[in-house]
Design an enzyme around this catalytic site. Structure first.
Site, PDB file in Angstrom:
ATOM      1  CD  GLU A  25      -1.505   0.533   3.463  1.00 16.88           C
ATOM      2  OE1 GLU A  25      -1.517   1.884   3.869  1.00 16.88           O
ATOM      3  OE2 GLU A  25      -1.171  -0.176   4.419  1.00 16.88           O
ATOM      4  CE  LYS A  86      -6.272   6.434   6.157  1.00 20.07           C
ATOM      5  NZ  LYS A  86      -6.144   6.530   7.924  1.00 20.07           N
ATOM      6  CB  VAL A 106      -6.157  -2.477   3.628  1.00 20.27           C
ATOM      7  CG1 VAL A 106      -6.474  -3.531   3.707  1.00 20.27           C
ATOM      8  CG2 VAL A 106      -4.772  -2.421   4.777  1.00 20.27           C
ATOM      9  CG  ASP A 138     -15.079   5.597  12.838  1.00 18.92           C
ATOM     10  OD1 ASP A 138     -15.471   4.876  11.663  1.00 18.92           O
ATOM     11  OD2 ASP A 138     -15.041   6.489  13.020  1.00 18.92           O
ATOM     12  CB  SER A 140     -11.849   0.415   9.017  1.00 21.33           C
ATOM     13  OG  SER A 140     -11.065  -0.034   7.432  1.00 21.33           O
ATOM     14  CB  ALA A 141     -13.993   0.844   3.409  1.00 19.88           C
ATOM     15  CG  ASP A 142      -9.235  -2.158   5.908  1.00 13.86           C
ATOM     16  OD1 ASP A 142      -9.461  -0.201   4.891  1.00 13.86           O
ATOM     17  OD2 ASP A 142      -8.279  -1.143   6.487  1.00 13.86           O
ATOM     18  CE  LYS A 159      -3.326   0.861  10.379  1.00 15.62           C
ATOM     19  NZ  LYS A 159      -4.431   1.782   9.476  1.00 15.62           N
TER      20      LYS A 159
END
Length: 303
Positions: A25, A86, A106, A138, A140-142, A159
């Site tokens: 990435e 980003k 990611v 909230d 993540s789209a990951d 993380k």
């Protein structure tokens, strides 16, 4: 070949000749570290991939194209560019249409890697369910990308600034296998410990490669998260990291920092309050993940 995809000559040759490839990435370059450390780290990570038998493919968005593979000159230029977005999946159409420079998260890196036919991806840590997500939603789209993209991710776990337990639960709901390499406890980025048992564990790279072959051979779409603990010499005590995370979250909340700006803010805060120790750990774990990903790409290419 997709008209929005541009492959470097090295990556194009690797795809044409079925050489093992590892996607990398670019968010770490533009939003993870200052210049020139960001470019130096990116090149060092690519060097680790090459040293273990695979071709590195750093992915970024430039001039309206999804670039797969950057030269050293392009890496330097990208690392010094200002105003780099980003880019998560929702941002891709706008950023590409407007020809804005974009660093891939990611989720976006996975998507572009899949477009190019690359099956193995190395990163630092994945995004996930944020703390307080039961009220903020909230997430993540990951995680969504992992449920539908056939690209395996080698990462040092989730993380540690996220809610690790909820992230593991959500990955189970999405049907994404989570396997930790070399130990039974799931790691937490800066630390090899998290307090959570890994759903699966595997001590063999060949075993990991076989798992990927079986999963996709069964037409089970989506990623496999391969958690690779940070090298012991660089890991930080889980309790100390947690203290810095809570301080950073409180500061971010006070300053009104939200959304995709939260993660880079917290990582910077932790680096500043650990005299750079967390940054050293970050670099070490990324290199360690690149090594395992390259070895996995080699093993997978032989099946």
């Amino acid at each position: 070949m997709n008209s929005f995809l541009q492959l470097s000559p090295e990556v194009a040759d690797a795809i044409a000749t079925n050489k093992p490839i590892v996607a990398l990435e670019s968010t770490i370059i533009s939003h993870g570290m200052p210049w020139p450390q960001n470019a130096q780290t990116a090149k060092a990570v690519e060097g680790v991939v090459r040293a273990h038998g695979a071709v590195p493919a750093t992915i970024a968005i430039r001039n309206g194209y999804c670039r797969v593979g950057l030269s050293d000159t392009e890496l330097d230029d990208f690392a010094q560019s200002s105003g780099v977005w980003k880019v998560s999946l929702r941002d891709m159409p706008y950023v590409i249409a407007q020809k804005i420079d974009g660093a891939t998260t990611v989720a976006t890196t996975m998507h572009i890697a899949a477009m190019a036919g690359i099956s193995i991806f190395a990163t630092g840590g994945i995004g996930g369910v944020h703390r307080g997500a039961t009220t903020t939603m909230d997430i993540s789209a990951d995680l969504t990308a992992m449920s539908r993209t056939n690209v395996a991710i080698v990462a040092a776990g989730v993380k540690s600034i996220l809610d690790i337990g909820l992230t593991l639960e959500y990955l189970e709901t999405l049907g994404v296998p989570v396997v930790t390499y070399g130990q039974s406890e799931f790691p937490s980025f800066y630390s090899s410990k998290s307090g959570f048992q890994s759903p699966m564990s595997e001590n063999s790279i060949t075993g990991l490669a076989q798992m990927l072959k079986v999963k996709w051979g069964l037409a089970l779409e989506g990623s496999v998260l391969i958690a690779n603990p940070v090298p012991q010499a660089y890991e930080m005590p889980m309790e100390a990291v947690e203290t810095h995370i809570l301080e950073a979250l409180n500061t971010a909340n006070t300053m009104g920092i939200k959304g995709k700006e939260v993660t880079p803010f917290i990582l910077k805060h932790i680096a500043e309050h650990t005299q750079g120790e967390s940054l050293e750990a970050n670099i070490a774990l990324i290199k360690n993940n690149a090594k395992l990903a390259a070895e996995l790409a080699v093993a997978y290419s032989k099946l």
